[in-house]
Structures are given as C-alpha cells and as structure tokens.
Motif scaffolding. Structure first.
Motif, PDB file in Angstrom:
ATOM      1  N   ALA A  65     -23.422 -48.250   0.399  1.00 34.13           N
ATOM      2  CA  ALA A  65     -23.967 -47.999  -0.940  1.00 34.13           C
ATOM      3  C   ALA A  65     -23.861 -46.536  -1.343  1.00 34.13           C
ATOM      4  N   PHE A  66     -23.015 -45.757  -0.653  1.00 34.65           N
ATOM      5  CA  PHE A  66     -22.918 -44.320  -0.914  1.00 34.65           C
ATOM      6  C   PHE A  66     -22.472 -44.046  -2.354  1.00 34.65           C
ATOM      7  N   GLY A  67     -21.431 -44.731  -2.800  1.00 34.65           N
ATOM      8  CA  GLY A  67     -20.929 -44.499  -4.158  1.00 34.65           C
ATOM      9  C   GLY A  67     -21.949 -44.838  -5.217  1.00 34.65           C
ATOM     10  N   GLU A  68     -22.672 -45.952  -5.037  1.00 34.13           N
ATOM     11  CA  GLU A  68     -23.679 -46.355  -6.019  1.00 34.13           C
ATOM     12  C   GLU A  68     -24.845 -45.370  -6.045  1.00 34.13           C
ATOM     13  N   MET A  69     -25.200 -44.821  -4.860  1.00 27.07           N
ATOM     14  CA  MET A  69     -26.288 -43.838  -4.832  1.00 27.07           C
ATOM     15  C   MET A  69     -25.899 -42.575  -5.589  1.00 27.07           C
ATOM     16  N   VAL A  70     -24.656 -42.156  -5.451  1.00 29.51           N
ATOM     17  CA  VAL A  70     -24.195 -40.967  -6.172  1.00 29.51           C
ATOM     18  C   VAL A  70     -24.204 -41.214  -7.672  1.00 29.51           C
ATOM     19  N   CYS A  84     -32.479 -39.220  -2.940  1.00 29.47           N
ATOM     20  CA  CYS A  84     -31.017 -39.217  -2.997  1.00 29.47           C
ATOM     21  C   CYS A  84     -30.441 -38.126  -2.090  1.00 29.47           C
ATOM     22  N   TYR A  85     -31.040 -36.927  -2.110  1.00 27.34           N
ATOM     23  CA  TYR A  85     -30.567 -35.846  -1.249  1.00 27.34           C
ATOM     24  C   TYR A  85     -30.770 -36.192   0.231  1.00 27.34           C
ATOM     25  N   LEU A  86     -31.875 -36.860   0.530  1.00 25.16           N
ATOM     26  CA  LEU A  86     -32.117 -37.274   1.904  1.00 25.16           C
ATOM     27  C   LEU A  86     -31.044 -38.246   2.380  1.00 25.16           C
ATOM     28  N   TYR A  87     -30.700 -39.180   1.532  1.00 24.30           N
ATOM     29  CA  TYR A  87     -29.663 -40.157   1.868  1.00 24.30           C
ATOM     30  C   TYR A  87     -28.304 -39.473   2.053  1.00 24.30           C
ATOM     31  N   VAL A  88     -27.968 -38.564   1.159  1.00 19.30           N
ATOM     32  CA  VAL A  88     -26.674 -37.883   1.224  1.00 19.30           C
ATOM     33  C   VAL A  88     -26.585 -37.033   2.486  1.00 19.30           C
ATOM     34  N   GLY A  89     -27.658 -36.299   2.806  1.00 22.33           N
ATOM     35  CA  GLY A  89     -27.635 -35.464   3.996  1.00 22.33           C
ATOM     36  C   GLY A  89     -27.500 -36.253   5.285  1.00 22.33           C
ATOM     37  N   ALA A  90     -28.037 -37.483   5.307  1.00 20.37           N
ATOM     38  CA  ALA A  90     -27.975 -38.305   6.517  1.00 20.37           C
ATOM     39  C   ALA A  90     -26.598 -38.893   6.754  1.00 20.37           C
ATOM     40  N   HIS A  91     -25.808 -39.123   5.694  1.00 21.80           N
ATOM     41  CA  HIS A  91     -24.526 -39.806   5.842  1.00 21.80           C
ATOM     42  C   HIS A  91     -23.323 -38.901   5.594  1.00 21.80           C
ATOM     43  N   ALA A  92     -23.547 -37.646   5.229  1.00 23.89           N
ATOM     44  CA  ALA A  92     -22.415 -36.788   4.874  1.00 23.89           C
ATOM     45  C   ALA A  92     -21.546 -36.467   6.087  1.00 23.89           C
ATOM     46  N   ARG A  93     -22.163 -36.119   7.206  1.00 25.32           N
ATOM     47  CA  ARG A  93     -21.375 -35.722   8.373  1.00 25.32           C
ATOM     48  C   ARG A  93     -20.631 -36.912   8.967  1.00 25.32           C
ATOM     49  N   ALA A  94     -21.229 -38.104   8.907  1.00 25.20           N
ATOM     50  CA  ALA A  94     -20.558 -39.282   9.461  1.00 25.20           C
ATOM     51  C   ALA A  94     -19.467 -39.804   8.535  1.00 25.20           C
ATOM     52  N   HIS A  95     -19.561 -39.525   7.243  1.00 30.53           N
ATOM     53  CA  HIS A  95     -18.578 -40.006   6.267  1.00 30.53           C
ATOM     54  C   HIS A  95     -18.157 -38.843   5.368  1.00 30.53           C
ATOM     55  N   PRO A  96     -17.377 -37.898   5.908  1.00 31.42           N
ATOM     56  CA  PRO A  96     -17.004 -36.724   5.094  1.00 31.42           C
ATOM     57  C   PRO A  96     -16.165 -37.080   3.875  1.00 31.42           C
ATOM     58  N   ASP A  97     -15.404 -38.174   3.944  1.00 35.91           N
ATOM     59  CA  ASP A  97     -14.608 -38.554   2.778  1.00 35.91           C
ATOM     60  C   ASP A  97     -15.500 -39.003   1.634  1.00 35.91           C
ATOM     61  N   ALA A  99     -18.626 -37.980   1.340  1.00 33.13           N
ATOM     62  CA  ALA A  99     -19.453 -36.839   0.951  1.00 33.13           C
ATOM     63  C   ALA A  99     -18.799 -36.011  -0.138  1.00 33.13           C
ATOM     64  N   LEU A 100     -17.479 -36.103  -0.266  1.00 31.99           N
ATOM     65  CA  LEU A 100     -16.790 -35.363  -1.320  1.00 31.99           C
ATOM     66  C   LEU A 100     -17.261 -35.787  -2.707  1.00 31.99           C
ATOM     67  N   LEU A 101     -17.749 -37.037  -2.793  1.00 35.05           N
ATOM     68  CA  LEU A 101     -18.249 -37.527  -4.083  1.00 35.05           C
ATOM     69  C   LEU A 101     -19.521 -36.812  -4.518  1.00 35.05           C
ATOM     70  N   THR A 102     -20.225 -36.220  -3.551  1.00 31.90           N
ATOM     71  CA  THR A 102     -21.518 -35.610  -3.889  1.00 31.90           C
ATOM     72  C   THR A 102     -21.386 -34.169  -4.356  1.00 31.90           C
ATOM     73  N   ILE A 103     -20.235 -33.546  -4.142  1.00 27.18           N
ATOM     74  CA  ILE A 103     -20.094 -32.125  -4.452  1.00 27.18           C
ATOM     75  C   ILE A 103     -20.348 -31.852  -5.928  1.00 27.18           C
ATOM     76  N   ASN A 104     -19.776 -32.676  -6.782  1.00 29.38           N
ATOM     77  CA  ASN A 104     -19.897 -32.423  -8.228  1.00 29.38           C
ATOM     78  C   ASN A 104     -21.345 -32.480  -8.688  1.00 29.38           C
ATOM     79  N   PHE A 105     -22.066 -33.549  -8.300  1.00 33.50           N
ATOM     80  CA  PHE A 105     -23.431 -33.667  -8.833  1.00 33.50           C
ATOM     81  C   PHE A 105     -24.363 -32.670  -8.146  1.00 33.50           C
ATOM     82  N   LEU A 106     -24.084 -32.252  -6.884  1.00 36.48           N
ATOM     83  CA  LEU A 106     -24.917 -31.228  -6.260  1.00 36.48           C
ATOM     84  C   LEU A 106     -24.694 -29.869  -6.909  1.00 36.48           C
ATOM     85  N   GLN A 107     -23.437 -29.542  -7.202  1.00 36.56           N
ATOM     86  CA  GLN A 107     -23.178 -28.283  -7.898  1.00 36.56           C
ATOM     87  C   GLN A 107     -23.777 -28.297  -9.299  1.00 36.56           C
TER      88      GLN A 107
END
Length: 751
Positions: A65-70, A84-97, A99-107
C-alpha cells in the motif's frame, strides 16, 4: 430472536488484522480517499491510516500500500501526517525504489507554512537513510538550519549528523559543520544549541581520524569561550542537554585556579538538582577540575557527600544502585570521609538483593576503629537472613573487616559464634574466614582450634568449607589430637568426595600431619598417596606423584617444601589494581563504574569472550577445539614416523612400542596406579612424565614403600630401547598405504 448480522457487514477490528485480505481492503479504501474532498475525508483518512499502522505493528507486510499512502499524504491534518511519515520511514530502507515516490511530497512539506509539518517532514526525509537520496537532503537541511522556527532548526541540527553517517563527503562539502558551529554560538533557543553541540561532537570525533582540521575543531569546543558560554546558559537547557554540557566541561583544561573556582561557582546549584544524572555529571566536573589541588579535592568530597546520600534514599532501586556504585568508587578512594555516615548504608528490608550486596561492600570499606563495633553488630544480624546470598555476603563482610583491623577480639568471637548456627552455608563461609584469620593472626589459633575441633566433617557439604577445615586440621595437627583420625576418615571415603579442591587439600594436610606426627600418620600417608596416584583428576594425580617423588628424594627436603616455617600474612591481594581503579575513576558517570571495569573491557572484541571473530558469523571457533585438532594431527605424525625407518628398525620400534607400558610409567609402585590410568596414556604422554626427573635406585624405592607400608616387591629395570636409524630411500606403494591407513587407531571423534 434477534436477526443475525451478515458477515460482510462486520468491520475488521484494527487490533485483529486479517492478513492479505485486510491489506487489499486498505489499498482500496486509500485509493478512494486519495482525491476525495468530502468534508469528512480527513477523518476517514485518519481511521484508515490507524488501521495501516495497526497492521504494521502486528507484523503484517503492508508495503503493497506504499503508493496509496503517498497519494493520501496531501492533507493538512498533523496526526495523519505523522502516521504517514512513520509508515514511510519504516519501509523506505527495505524498498528504496518505492521510497523515491516520497521525495516530492516530503520536499513539498518541508516548505509548508506550518512549522510542525516542516519539522516532521525534514525529520522523515533524513530518516530515509538511502544513499541515493543524499542530493535531496542537502538543500532542505541548509534551509532548515536558517528556519525561523526553533523546532525546525532543532531537527535540522540532528539531521546534519544523520547526513554525515549516510555520506560524510556530502556533509563536509556542504559546510554543514561550520553552519552548526555558528548556530550553536548564536541561537537563542537552548535545545537548538544542545543539538548543534551533540552533532558537532559526533561529526568532528569521527572526522578527526582522517582530518587534522577536524582535530583542531574539537579543541575549539573545549576552549574557554565556548565552555563558559554554554555554562552560563546551563539553567536554560533540558536535563539531557545539561549532562551534555557538563561532559564537555569535564574535559576543559583551565589555565589557572581562578577559572576552576569560577566554574565551580557556576555549577554549585546543580548539586541540588532532582535528576541524578545531572548531579553525577556535576560531581565529575568538580572531581576532574580539582585533581591537582589536594586540599580543594578533599573539600569537594565533603561537599558532594550530602547530594549523593540524598539520591540513594530517593528514587527507584535502579537509580539507588547506580548512585551507590559511584559512591562505592569514591569510598574506595577516601573511606575516612564517609566513615561517620555508615548508618546510611544499612540494608533496608525493601532493598533488592543487588542493592543490599553493594551496601555490604561499602560497610566493609568504611569500617574503622570508631565504627567497627556498630557495623559488625549490624552485619551479624544479616547472617540469619532468609536471603542466603545476602547472609553469605554479610559473613564475608565480617571477615574482611577482621582482616583489616588490629583489634579483632570481638570480631573473632562473633565469627566463632556463627559456627554454632545449624546452617551448612553459614558454617562453610565461617570456616573459610577463620582459615584466613589464622593466616594473618596465628596467635588466635588456640581459641579457634578449640571451636573448630568440635565440628564434624560429615556436617559440611560445601567443598570450600570442607577444604578450609582440612587445611586447619593439617596446619594445626599437633594441637588437635583428633586431627589425624578425622583425616583418616576422609581418606577412607576418598571415592565419595567428588571435589578436586578437597582432595588436593587432603593430600597436603596428610603430608603436613606426617611431618608433625610421623608414627601415627605413616599408614594414612601411604593410603592417601595410593588414592591420589590412582585418581583420574590430573591435578590430584600430579600432586600425589610430586609428593611421592619428594619423599623418595629426601624427606627433609619434602618437609621444607610442604611444611616450611610460615610468616603471618600482612596484606591479602586486592582483586583490582590501582591502575584499574584510576581508569574507572577517569570514566566517572558511565557504565564503567556500574560494571566496575574500564570501558575497553566490555566494548573491545578481544575482551568479549574466547571466540575467534571473523567476518563470516558461521565460522566461529573456540580456541581449545582448534588446539585439540592440532594435537591430534601431531599425534598422527608421531605414529606415522615409521615410514622413514628401515624394515629391521620397524621391527625394533614395534618391540619398543609393545613394551611402552613398562617404560612409560614412573618409578612409583605398580599397585598404586590403576591399569586404566596406565593404558589411557600414550607413550609420548607417559614419556613426558619422566623427562628431566631424577633417577632413583630400586633400593630407595623399596625403602620408601616399606616405610609407608605398601609392601611392593622389587621389579627389574627394562632393557634400553634400540637406537633408530633413518631409511635413506623410503618406498610406499598405494596398497601398503591403504593397509597402513586401515591399521591406524581412531584419533578423534567429534559430534
């Protein structure tokens, strides 16, 4: 009857997720809420996000559900953002591809109007810890350090250290340490200053190994302007930040005494702080600054005594134990300063065992002529405690006090009264202490022996207690008429005694008794040596053989070795060297004080255990096993040396090997040694026993055996073995090799 509710209408409980079907349902709901602008859309997103976090907490993989959460992250609700940040931080290192989806909304969130969202987004961006995203971290961090909100600057200061761990080059190239230093010296917010200090220490400490500039920057942190600037603001810091600043101040090197007194005046009120960590950190500063000022250093001990004793009585048992460990370290350095406060270390009924044990050690350390009677009286009350380990420690404490005092009349009487208690562990501990007391105060032997002589060895079950009793029976056998008979009964029950320690003491005690009462002990000594020589324990066997050969050589020499004139022991060895104690003191207010050992002993690999560490964790080997393999290989090489011998030499060598049992035994009587013990020794091992030993005639053997009543007949000496010569042209065909390989004995079996 109430109508049943259809199963489809039942909603899944967030606390009981149902696996893949639950994740699919969550994805569908998130997809529907992604672009929704309904009035209650934020509340629905929050509920769905709660269910996602619940599934993640339960161990269900919700990365699908990573894409839907973003997509659902575009909300102004702070609680939803946090989840949402908690979810992203928990799965970013295991799924770096992903995690690239989160860069835009975090910036994008890093530029939000709400400072809370800016700070949360920056913290989450730095927590991704993906090396490929380093380029996206530098600009938000640089901007965050200049943010008008103190919350954002505080997070940016910690984020700089995170960036250094991800990519040290990117952090240094962006000149973030210089920005942190400028912010530390100019920011009005105390927490921002503390975070900058922590990050700078971490970055420069790691960078100092590769850069001289970083080493110089560390020195600037310990300079007078920086230290005094931080100390003047210490009241504004949190407790954690105060400990950080105080640790920095403890490493400051003042140029004169005025600077020392200025710092102590600034920190005087910190000794009354409610937090124990702040008090201990302040004490560390005071102690380290005054090391070169003896008079002031003693006054510091007097000043810090009251705050430490207050912390011991207030707070949790864990805090009391930590403070007591530091007090114990100070007591060992200055016991006289705490001697008047001995009642503060009396054990309370509610104290845990580990606190009671430490208090007993402190009572032992501060005992002197003025308070010994009161302390010993209190310790004697603990001897009957239902907590057996504490009762043991209290008896040992009484003995330690007796060993360090000159007037021990009352203490010895108290110890002897313990022997009248019908408790095995009390008797055993007391006997050990009485033995040590007799070694230091031989003049008390008559009083102690009169009481010890009434104790039956059958009532003592603990090996150390029985060993102490046997030592006294052998040492004072001339004063104890029943000593020999007690030793004889122990020798008769040799096989029932399973402790090698007791058997070793019994061998020595009978030998001592023999030199003091030879006619009576002659038969007992023969039986003891016979039992020792046939013992399966190597140390017992070797000591019996050593005593036998000493008697063979010269009884007068044996007496000088076994029972020499003894001097009173003045000082017993300390378990810790003074150098070790100084190193622990240098690491005051750390785990080193609690563990009572320097930090390198529980952090360095070579002190962690006997394992050989390697990069591959599956290849862990213990040193003794590797040594056994080497020994077995050496034995095989010794057995295979006949390949280099000629045919006639092989036959002579085989004849010699067949007589190995005759040539490998020592010159002791053959009936003293069990056949199983002889057969268990290889020729190489048996030959080592006689290496370098003196040669005795058969007449001297017969005389000693007759003296001990062993009745051994004389045996002729074996013929000398033939000399070996090498075969200059050894030949071994495959068939002969296979046959010899099959004839070899099994060297090692390991499961």
């Amino acid at each position: 009857m109430a109508p049943t509710v259809p199963s489809a209408a039942k909603s899944a409980s967030p606390s009981q997720p149902s696996g893949k079907s639950e994740v699919a349902d969550l994805k569908q709901q998130l997809r529907q809420l992604a672009g929704s602008r309904a009035p209650d859309a934020d509340d629905q997103r929050r509920d769905v996000f709660k269910r996602v976090i619940s599934c993640m907490t339960a161990g269900i993989d919700v990365s699908a559900a990573f894409g839907e959460m973003v997509l659902c992250s575009a909300t102004s609700d702070v609680v939803t953002k946090k989840m949402c940040y908690l979810y992203v931080g928990a799965h970013a290192r295991a799924h770096p591809d992903l995690a690239l989806l989160t860069i835009n909304f975090l910036q994008r969130d890093c530029r939000d109007q709400d400072p809370t969202i800016r700070g949360l987004a920056l913290r989450s961006l730095c927590s991704l810890r993906v090396p490929n995203f380093v380029e996206y971290l530098v600009t938000p961090l640089t901007t965050g350090l200049k943010d008008p909100s103190a919350y954002v600057r505080m997070i940016a200061a910690v984020g700089a250290a995170k960036l250094y761990h991800i990519s040290a080059t990117a952090c240094i190239d962006a000149d973030l340490p210089a920005s942190l230093k400028a912010l530390m010296l100019s920011d009005p917010d105390a927490q921002v200053v503390a975070n900058c200090l922590h990050s700078l220490q971490e970055i420069w400490t790691l960078e100092a190994a590769n850069s001289e500039a970083a080493a110089r920057e560390i020195e600037t942190l310990y300079s007078k302007p920086v230290v005094f600037y931080l100390l003047n603001k210490i009241k504004e810091f949190s407790e954690w930040a105060q400990c950080l600043v105080l640790e920095l101040a403890s490493k400051f090197l003042p140029s004169d005494n005025n600077e020392i007194f200025d710092i102590m005046n600034l920190l005087e009120d910190r000794l009354q702080h409610a937090n124990g960590a702040v008090v201990l950190s302040t004490i560390k500063v005071f102690l380290h600054l005054t090391m070169s000022m003896t008079d002031v250093h003693q006054q510091v001990y007097e000043r810090i005594k009251a705050p430490l004793l207050t912390l011991v009585g207030a707070g949790s048992p864990e805090q009391s134990y930590a403070v007591l460990c530091h007090l114990h370290l100070l007591v060992m350095r200055a016991p006289m300063l705490f001697s008047s406060d001995y009642k503060s270390f009396y054990c309370q009924f509610s104290d845990p065992s580990y606190v009671k044990k430490l208090k007993l050690e402190m009572l032992t350390a501060i005992a002197n002529e003025s308070n010994t009677y009161e302390i010993v009286t209190e310790l004697c009350e603990y001897a009957g405690n239902v907590d057996v380990p504490i009762a043991r420690e209290s008896i040992r404490a009484v003995g330690k006090i007796a060993l360090q005092q000159y007037d021990v009349n009352a203490i010895v009487d108290r110890l002897l009264q313990f022997l009248e208690m019908d408790k095995d562990y009390v008797t055993a501990e007391t006997l050990v202490l009485v033995k040590d007391l007799l070694r230091k105060y031989p003049q008390w032997s008559h009083d102690c022996i009169a009481v010890v002589g009434n104790i039956s060895s059958k009532n003592i079950q603990e090996p150390k207690g029985k060993a102490a009793l046997i030592w006294m029976l052998g040492e004072y056998s001339q004063d104890m008429h029943d000593a020999l008979y007690v030793l004889e009964s122990l020798v008769e029950n040799w096989d029932e005694e399973h402790s090698p320690e007791v058997r070793l003491h019994l061998l020595t005690a009978v030998m001592k008794c023999f030199f003091k009462r030879p006619p009576e002990t002659q038969k007992a000594l023969g039986a003891t040596l016979a039992a020792g020589l046939s013992d399966t324990h190597q140390d017992v066997h070797d000591r019996a053989l050593f005593y036998y050969r000493l008697l063979q050589y010269d009884p007068a020499v044996a007496e000088r070795v076994v029972n020499p004139p003894k001097q009173a022991v003045s000082v017993f060895a300390d378990t810790q060297s003074s150098e070790m104690k100084d190193r622990i003191f240098d690491e005051f207010n750390s785990l080193s004080v609690v563990y009572q050992k320097p930090s390198y002993m529980f952090t360095d690999k070579e002190h962690r255990g006997p394992f050989e560490y390697s990069e591959d964790l599956t290849n862990l080997a213990v040193g003794t096993e590797a040594q056994e393999n080497v020994i077995s290989a050496q034995r095989y090489q010794e057995n295979d040396n006949d390949l280099l011998l000629s045919t006639s030499d092989k036959e002579d060598n085989g004849t010699r090997a067949s007589n190995g049992s005759a040539t490998s035994t020592y010159n002791a009587p053959s009936d003293l040694i069990g056949s199983s013990l002889i057969s268990s020794q290889t020729p190489a091992e048996a030959s080592l026993i006689n290496t370098g030993g003196p040669t005795y005639s058969s007449q001297s053997n017969f005389s000693l055996d007759d003296l001990l009543g062993l009745g051994v007949t004389e045996t002729p000496a074996p013929p000398p073995p033939p000399a070996l010569t090498l075969n200059s042209k050894p030949v071994l065909d495959p068939g002969t090799f296979q046959r010899k390989w099959g004839q070899l004995a099994l060297a090692l079996t390991q499961v």
